[in-house]
Design a protein around this motif. Sequence first.
Motif, PDB file in Angstrom:
ATOM      1  N   GLY A 153       0.807  -1.123   0.197  1.00 26.79           N
ATOM      2  CA  GLY A 153       0.082   0.058  -0.033  1.00 26.79           C
ATOM      3  C   GLY A 153       0.841   1.237  -0.119  1.00 26.79           C
ATOM      4  N   VAL A 154       1.137   1.835   1.318  1.00 28.11           N
ATOM      5  CA  VAL A 154       1.696   3.183   1.230  1.00 28.11           C
ATOM      6  C   VAL A 154       3.238   3.109   0.790  1.00 28.11           C
ATOM      7  CG1 VAL A 154       2.692   2.793   3.618  1.00 28.11           C
ATOM      8  CG2 VAL A 154       2.269   4.999   2.681  1.00 28.11           C
ATOM      9  N   GLU A 155       3.802   1.837   1.012  1.00 31.31           N
ATOM     10  CA  GLU A 155       5.353   1.987   0.418  1.00 31.31           C
ATOM     11  C   GLU A 155       5.226   1.927  -1.290  1.00 31.31           C
ATOM     12  OE1 GLU A 155       8.099  -0.792   2.115  1.00 31.31           O
ATOM     13  OE2 GLU A 155       7.363  -0.614   4.162  1.00 31.31           O
ATOM     14  N   GLU A 181      -6.771   7.118  -6.451  1.00 30.18           N
ATOM     15  CA  GLU A 181      -6.688   6.379  -7.705  1.00 30.18           C
ATOM     16  C   GLU A 181      -5.462   5.395  -7.479  1.00 30.18           C
ATOM     17  OE1 GLU A 181      -7.534   7.610 -11.489  1.00 30.18           O
ATOM     18  OE2 GLU A 181      -9.716   8.167 -10.893  1.00 30.18           O
ATOM     19  N   ASP A 182      -4.244   5.881  -7.132  1.00 29.90           N
ATOM     20  CA  ASP A 182      -2.916   5.374  -6.888  1.00 29.90           C
ATOM     21  C   ASP A 182      -3.250   4.206  -5.791  1.00 29.90           C
ATOM     22  OD1 ASP A 182      -1.895   6.840  -8.966  1.00 29.90           O
ATOM     23  OD2 ASP A 182      -1.077   8.221  -7.467  1.00 29.90           O
ATOM     24  N   TYR A 183      -4.001   4.370  -4.851  1.00 27.12           N
ATOM     25  CA  TYR A 183      -4.131   3.529  -3.723  1.00 27.12           C
ATOM     26  C   TYR A 183      -5.170   2.492  -4.296  1.00 27.12           C
ATOM     27  CZ  TYR A 183      -1.462   5.897   0.079  1.00 27.12           C
ATOM     28  OH  TYR A 183      -0.515   6.012   0.891  1.00 27.12           O
ATOM     29  N   SER A 184      -6.069   2.890  -4.986  1.00 24.36           N
ATOM     30  CA  SER A 184      -7.280   1.979  -5.252  1.00 24.36           C
ATOM     31  C   SER A 184      -6.369   0.929  -6.383  1.00 24.36           C
ATOM     32  CB  SER A 184      -8.200   2.809  -6.454  1.00 24.36           C
ATOM     33  OG  SER A 184      -9.031   3.607  -5.374  1.00 24.36           O
ATOM     34  N   ARG A 185      -5.459   1.372  -7.160  1.00 23.01           N
ATOM     35  CA  ARG A 185      -4.890   0.354  -8.044  1.00 23.01           C
ATOM     36  C   ARG A 185      -3.909  -0.507  -7.471  1.00 23.01           C
ATOM     37  NH1 ARG A 185      -4.265   5.188 -10.994  1.00 23.01           N
ATOM     38  NH2 ARG A 185      -5.871   5.200 -12.833  1.00 23.01           N
ATOM     39  N   ALA A 186      -3.458   0.069  -6.496  1.00 23.34           N
ATOM     40  CA  ALA A 186      -2.518  -0.882  -5.516  1.00 23.34           C
ATOM     41  C   ALA A 186      -3.322  -1.915  -4.735  1.00 23.34           C
ATOM     42  CB  ALA A 186      -1.741   0.243  -4.294  1.00 23.34           C
ATOM     43  N   LYS A 187      -4.155  -1.597  -4.292  1.00 22.40           N
ATOM     44  CA  LYS A 187      -5.076  -2.346  -3.423  1.00 22.40           C
ATOM     45  C   LYS A 187      -5.651  -3.528  -4.444  1.00 22.40           C
ATOM     46  CE  LYS A 187      -9.836  -3.299  -2.288  1.00 22.40           C
ATOM     47  NZ  LYS A 187     -11.255  -3.644  -3.264  1.00 22.40           N
ATOM     48  N   ASP A 188      -6.184  -3.301  -5.616  1.00 22.74           N
ATOM     49  CA  ASP A 188      -6.582  -4.278  -6.574  1.00 22.74           C
ATOM     50  C   ASP A 188      -5.468  -5.062  -6.849  1.00 22.74           C
ATOM     51  OD1 ASP A 188      -8.946  -2.912  -6.690  1.00 22.74           O
ATOM     52  OD2 ASP A 188      -8.607  -1.934  -8.415  1.00 22.74           O
ATOM     53  N   HIS A 214      -2.821 -10.828  -5.962  1.00 22.30           N
ATOM     54  CA  HIS A 214      -1.816 -11.593  -5.585  1.00 22.30           C
ATOM     55  C   HIS A 214      -2.115 -12.223  -4.149  1.00 22.30           C
ATOM     56  CE1 HIS A 214       0.826 -10.881  -9.037  1.00 22.30           C
ATOM     57  NE2 HIS A 214       0.239  -9.570  -8.957  1.00 22.30           N
ATOM     58  N   THR A 215      -2.684 -11.973  -3.354  1.00 24.25           N
ATOM     59  CA  THR A 215      -2.778 -12.425  -1.899  1.00 24.25           C
ATOM     60  C   THR A 215      -4.032 -12.713  -1.429  1.00 24.25           C
ATOM     61  OG1 THR A 215      -3.041  -9.875  -0.952  1.00 24.25           O
ATOM     62  CG2 THR A 215      -0.877 -10.652  -1.314  1.00 24.25           C
ATOM     63  N   ASP A 216      -5.089 -12.535  -2.085  1.00 25.85           N
ATOM     64  CA  ASP A 216      -6.645 -13.184  -1.785  1.00 25.85           C
ATOM     65  C   ASP A 216      -6.391 -14.718  -2.020  1.00 25.85           C
ATOM     66  OD1 ASP A 216      -8.964 -13.499  -0.657  1.00 25.85           O
ATOM     67  OD2 ASP A 216      -9.881 -12.573  -2.877  1.00 25.85           O
ATOM     68  N   ILE A 217      -5.807 -15.364  -1.231  1.00 25.17           N
ATOM     69  CA  ILE A 217      -5.616 -16.679  -1.518  1.00 25.17           C
ATOM     70  C   ILE A 217      -6.671 -17.476  -0.787  1.00 25.17           C
ATOM     71  CG2 ILE A 217      -3.115 -16.568  -2.316  1.00 25.17           C
ATOM     72  CD1 ILE A 217      -2.457 -17.392   0.795  1.00 25.17           C
ATOM     73  N   PRO A 218      -6.881 -18.864  -1.126  1.00 28.12           N
ATOM     74  CA  PRO A 218      -7.923 -19.674  -0.215  1.00 28.12           C
ATOM     75  C   PRO A 218      -7.327 -20.111   1.291  1.00 28.12           C
ATOM     76  CG  PRO A 218      -7.384 -20.565  -2.335  1.00 28.12           C
ATOM     77  CD  PRO A 218      -6.414 -19.582  -2.280  1.00 28.12           C
ATOM     78  N   GLU A 219      -6.081 -20.144   1.165  1.00 28.82           N
ATOM     79  CA  GLU A 219      -5.687 -20.439   2.784  1.00 28.82           C
ATOM     80  C   GLU A 219      -5.843 -19.374   3.625  1.00 28.82           C
ATOM     81  OE1 GLU A 219      -3.160 -22.864  -0.253  1.00 28.82           O
ATOM     82  OE2 GLU A 219      -4.010 -20.740  -0.029  1.00 28.82           O
ATOM     83  N   ALA A 220      -5.806 -17.770   3.111  1.00 30.19           N
ATOM     84  CA  ALA A 220      -5.942 -16.791   3.937  1.00 30.19           C
ATOM     85  C   ALA A 220      -6.648 -15.666   2.885  1.00 30.19           C
ATOM     86  CB  ALA A 220      -4.611 -16.192   4.146  1.00 30.19           C
ATOM     87  N   PRO A 221      -7.904 -15.737   2.704  1.00 34.68           N
ATOM     88  CA  PRO A 221      -8.403 -14.959   1.909  1.00 34.68           C
ATOM     89  C   PRO A 221      -8.746 -13.646   2.677  1.00 34.68           C
ATOM     90  CG  PRO A 221     -10.126 -16.139   2.952  1.00 34.68           C
ATOM     91  CD  PRO A 221      -8.706 -16.712   3.569  1.00 34.68           C
TER      92      PRO A 221
END
Length: 264
Positions: free
Chosen positions: A105-107, A180-187, A192-199
Motif C-alpha cells: 500500500g503506502v510503500e 486512484e493510486d491507492y485503489s490500483r495498489a489495493k486491486d 496476488h494475496t487473496d488466497i484460499p488459505e488466507a482470503p
Amino acid sequence: MERLPKKVYERELLRLQGQLVELQEWVRESGARLVVVFEGRDAAGKGGAIKRVSQYLNPRVCRIVALPAPTERERTQWYFQRYIEHLPAAGEIVLFDRSWYNRAGVERVMGFCTPREYTRFLQQAPVFERLLVEDGILLRKYWFSVSDGEQERRFQSRLDDPMRRWKLSAMDLESVTRWEDYSRAKDEMFFHTDIPEAPWAVVESEDKRSARINMIAHLLSTVPYHHVEHPKLTLPPRPPGTGYQRPPRDMFTSVPDHAASLLD
C-alpha cells in the motif's frame, strides 16, 4: 447506507464482545494462535474496530501490534522479519493495526520501496501466509473499505477536533490526492494475496457502527471456539485484625483532591 441505530448497535456490540471473551478463553485453554490483520484506507475505521475487539479482553492474551516506520537496521532485514517476532505463541491473540501489507500500500504508492522489492513482496506474501496457516496459526485478514467522500468527511472532522487531530498525518492527507493510486495498489494486492488459505474479507465501513458489528460477527463465525468451563471462584472471608496500624497520611505525598474542587 442507513446508519445502525445507537441502541441497537450498543446492545449487539456488547453481546458480541461477550462472545469475544468466550473466544479468548478458548484460545487460552486450547493453546490456539490467532492473528487478525486490519488493513484499509486511512480513516476507514480500523482503529475503532480494534478498540471494540480488544475492549474487554485480557491484554496478556490479546496484544495489539502497530509498528512504527522501520529502523535503518530493519530496512536491511528480510521484509517479513520484524513482523515474525510479534506473532502469537500458544494461547495468544495478536491484532495487527496495519501489517506486512504496508509494502503493498503506502510503500508502493509513496515510493518507499523499489519496484523489485514490491514485486518480491507480492510473490512472497502468499508463501509466507501459507507457512503460517500450515503451522496451525489462525490467520484472518480484514480490509476496511470507505468511499472517497466519506474519507474526506472524516479527515475534516479530525482536523476540526483538537482531541483527535493527532490521528492525522501529512501522509494521511496525501492519500486524498492519490486516491486512484491507492485503489490500483489495493486491486493488485488482492489479485496476488487473496488466497484460499488466507482470503481477504472486505468490511464496508461507510457506517462505522455497522462495520464493527459485521467485522466482529464474521471473525467469531470463522473460529471454532466453544465455551470453556472454569472453576468457580469464591471470595475468601477476611481474617480478623492483628493490631496493624496504618502510618499517618501526612508521611506520604498524596494526590491533590481535584475532584472535590469540581463540587464548589
